[in-house]
Scaffold this active site. Structure first.
Site, PDB file in Angstrom:
ATOM      1  CG  ASP A   1       2.247   5.031  -9.141  1.00 40.84           C
ATOM      2  OD1 ASP A   1       1.645   4.835  -8.953  1.00 40.84           O
ATOM      3  OD2 ASP A   1       2.837   4.154 -10.259  1.00 40.84           O
TER       4      ASP A   1
ATOM      5  CG  HIS B   1      -0.479   2.543 -11.810  1.00 43.07           C
ATOM      6  ND1 HIS B   1       1.422   2.323 -11.138  1.00 43.07           N
ATOM      7  CD2 HIS B   1      -1.209   2.378 -11.808  1.00 43.07           C
ATOM      8  CE1 HIS B   1       1.217   1.242 -11.478  1.00 43.07           C
ATOM      9  NE2 HIS B   1      -0.372   1.044 -11.999  1.00 43.07           N
TER      10      HIS B   1
ATOM     11  CB  SER C   1       0.539  -2.220 -12.470  1.00 40.16           C
ATOM     12  OG  SER C   1       0.343  -1.695 -11.287  1.00 40.16           O
TER      13      SER C   1
END
Length: 364
Positions: A305, A335, A210
């Site tokens: 996600d 995610h 991320s």
């Protein structure tokens, strides 16, 4: 080099936290039909079916929710993320070395004199091993070496390499571009002190998930543009690559799959200083003018996600520029699946696959 972490406050799980982790770990080995009793009817969207372990986990999280991150104070949100990561971390993997350390970065700014990190190694000794310099996720606002401890242990154990997890500075105390500068300085320190750190100078990878994958991508672009030795490989999990636009995956998965659109809005607004920062490749590496000459990469995205499409766009940009890239969409995962090594067999499989790609890329 192994000294207590300056200013780092380790997360201390409560008894309820430990019980929840035990339950989540046990659930991670249950067959899908039994998990359906908790998660309900399988969720299908965009031709994908949500992993039953994550579907059950999302149900449990919703029942235990303390509120969305953006509705909490920063300190409360940080605690919630640490607790959430702990509950899906599983049984701790033993390694020969797990040691807190300080990266003495130097420089003229006194608060850049050192940066906390954590070293993971499958061997205890002078043997020189490949290394992954890892940057944790958390939207540049949350997360720590503790929240990603299980992930880094898993990578070090399955990959047979060292991992140095970097506790870069977070917003809002330190806004853009501080995290990017810290990540670059940390990589340079490991690269320039490889012998002292017991790592192979020819096999230094950067990676993260991320926001951390965002930082790893920026490190590769910045070192290339500076004409200096780049990382030898980049391992990008569910990368955030573009703050200037929202993609179709935001419309499809922006609510109900752990990471939400509102979460991302809050992260970005907390991290950046102004809208002009959104156009800076150090914040939005997808907006770089040149993608050629970057290190080989493995990009892993989650099907459910909001960041899926921009992560895959980044992989395609590199591939179109001639960079060796393997792109893997894990259609059933959310995610950030990298944290859930204790709660989902598919999360472990995705991590193992990525580690295998990194081993091929580093040729060891």
């Amino acid at each position: 080099m192994r000294s207590p972490m300056s200013g780092h406050r380790a997360y201390s799980p409560s008894i309820p936290d430990r019980l929840t982790r035990a339950a989540m770990t046990a659930a991670g080995s249950l067959p899908a039909p039994l998990l359906g009793l908790v998660g309900g009817t399988p969720r299908r969207l965009d031709g994908q079916v949500l992993d039953p372990h994550f579907q059950a986990g999302l149900r449990i999280i919703s029942l235990m929710s303390e509120g969305e991150y953006q509705d909490l104070t920063v300190e409360q949100a940080r605690l919630v993320l640490e607790r959430s990561a702990y509950t899906v971390s599983g049984t701790k993997i033993d390694l020969a070395v797990v040691a807190d350390m300080i990266l003495p970065l130097g420089g003229t700014d006194t608060d850049r004199a050192d940066l906390p990190a954590r070293l993971y190694s499958p061997v205890d000794g002078e043997e020189s091993l490949p290394v992954l310099v890892y940057f944790h996720g958390g939207g540049w606002v949350l997360g720590s070496v503790d929240s990603h401890d299980a992930t880094c242990r898993y990578i070090a154990a399955t990959g047979g390499l060292k991992v140095i997890s970097v506790d870069y500075r977070l917003a809002p105390e330190f806004r853009f571009p501080t995290a990017a500068e810290d990540a670059l300085a940390a990589f340079r320190y490991v690269r320039d002190n490889a012998e002292e750190l017991g790592v192979d100078p020819r096999r230094i990878a950067v990676g993260g998930d991320s926001a951390g994958a965002n930082l790893a991508a920026v490190v590769c672009q910045q070192t290339r543009d500076a004409g200096e030795k780049m990382p030898d490989f980049q391992l990008l999990f569910v990368p955030a690559t573009n703050m200037s636009a929202r993609t179709r995956s935001y419309e499809l998965f922006g609510e109900g799959f752990f990471l939400t659109r509102e979460n991302m809005d809050w992260y970005e607004e907390t991290y950046i200083r102004s809208d002009s920062d959104r156009l800076d490749p150090r914040a939005s590496p997808l907006l770089a003018e040149d993608f050629s000459g970057l290190p080989p990469a493995h990009v892993a995205t989650g099907g459910f996600d909001p960041l899926r499409d921009e992560g895959e766009a980044y992989a395609r940009k590199m591939a179109d520029a001639g960079v060796p890239v393997s792109l893997r969409r894990h259609e059933s995962l959310v995610h950030p699946f990298v944290n859930a090594v204790g709660a989902s067999p598919r999360a472990r499989s995705a991590l193992s696959e990525a580690v295998g790609a990194m081993r091929m890329g580093l040729a060891y």
